[in-house]
Design a protein around this motif. Structure first.
Motif, PDB file in Angstrom:
ATOM      1  N   UNK A  38      -4.572   1.877 -15.777  1.00 37.02           N
ATOM      2  CA  UNK A  38      -3.631   1.292 -14.842  1.00 37.02           C
ATOM      3  C   UNK A  38      -3.946  -0.186 -14.649  1.00 37.02           C
ATOM      4  N   UNK A  39      -2.914  -0.905 -14.269  1.00 36.42           N
ATOM      5  CA  UNK A  39      -3.078  -2.334 -14.015  1.00 36.42           C
ATOM      6  C   UNK A  39      -2.179  -2.728 -12.855  1.00 36.42           C
ATOM      7  N   UNK A  40      -2.814  -3.208 -11.810  1.00 38.57           N
ATOM      8  CA  UNK A  40      -2.101  -3.717 -10.650  1.00 38.57           C
ATOM      9  C   UNK A  40      -1.917  -5.225 -10.818  1.00 38.57           C
ATOM     10  N   UNK A  41      -0.934  -5.804 -10.141  1.00 37.04           N
ATOM     11  CA  UNK A  41      -0.713  -7.252 -10.270  1.00 37.04           C
ATOM     12  C   UNK A  41      -1.963  -8.052  -9.927  1.00 37.04           C
ATOM     13  N   UNK A  85      -3.257  13.394  -3.837  1.00 40.06           N
ATOM     14  CA  UNK A  85      -3.791  12.645  -2.703  1.00 40.06           C
ATOM     15  C   UNK A  85      -3.743  11.139  -2.982  1.00 40.06           C
ATOM     16  N   UNK A  86      -2.590  10.680  -3.382  1.00 43.75           N
ATOM     17  CA  UNK A  86      -2.440   9.285  -3.771  1.00 43.75           C
ATOM     18  C   UNK A  86      -2.590   8.338  -2.589  1.00 43.75           C
ATOM     19  N   UNK A  87      -3.131   7.176  -2.893  1.00 43.94           N
ATOM     20  CA  UNK A  87      -3.386   6.139  -1.897  1.00 43.94           C
ATOM     21  C   UNK A  87      -2.661   4.866  -2.319  1.00 43.94           C
ATOM     22  N   UNK A  88      -2.371   3.987  -1.367  1.00 45.80           N
ATOM     23  CA  UNK A  88      -1.705   2.732  -1.738  1.00 45.80           C
ATOM     24  C   UNK A  88      -2.456   1.962  -2.826  1.00 45.80           C
ATOM     25  N   UNK A  89      -3.780   2.102  -2.844  1.00 41.69           N
ATOM     26  CA  UNK A  89      -4.592   1.412  -3.851  1.00 41.69           C
ATOM     27  C   UNK A  89      -4.350   1.948  -5.260  1.00 41.69           C
ATOM     28  N   UNK A  90      -3.689   3.097  -5.369  1.00 39.13           N
ATOM     29  CA  UNK A  90      -3.366   3.646  -6.689  1.00 39.13           C
ATOM     30  C   UNK A  90      -2.099   3.040  -7.271  1.00 39.13           C
TER      31      UNK A  90
END
Length: 125
Positions: A38-41, A85-90
């Motif tokens: 995964x890659x976040x901005x 159990x997803x989190x905003x950081x995911x």
């Protein structure tokens, strides 16, 4: 020509679940390993799960261990990623990757040559 295509991204609330799928087409060969990254901005590409198609050994970083599960379907040349159990950081663009090289682990982005186009996962609080 080999193509990896991901399905299943979307938007969920904190604590929700999503299932991503990736299918390899254009080949009759099975990869030696599959990986999900995964890659976040503004951030680098992070490995979140990998699996050996020969041993079935799975690897996860601590950030997702116990919440994410990678599973392969060798008959369909497909790999899935169950995310719980997803989190905003995911929240990130999630990429499927594969290697046909003997001994590859698919846990290092730079060493994994085959990639899908990515699917967006957004987790809201």
């Amino acid at each position: 020509q080999l193509q990896l295509v991901e399905f299943g991204g979307g938007s969920v609330q904190t604590g929700g679940s999503l299932r991503l799928s990736c299918v390899a087409s254009g080949t009759t060969y099975r990869p030696h390993c599959w990986g999900w990254f995964r890659q976040a901005p503004g951030k680098g590409r992070e490995a979140v799960a990998s699996i050996s198609t020969t041993t079935g050994r799975e690897n996860y970083p601590d950030s997702v261990k116990g919440r994410f599960i990678i599973a392969q379907d060798n008959a369909k040349n497909t790999v899935n990623l169950e995310m719980n159990n997803l989190e905003p950081e995911d929240s990130a663009m999630y990429y499927c990757a594969a290697s046909f090289r003997l001994g590859a682990s698919c846990s290092n982005a730079a060493a994994t040559p085959n990639w899908g186009q990515g699917t967006q996962v957004t987790v809201s609080s």
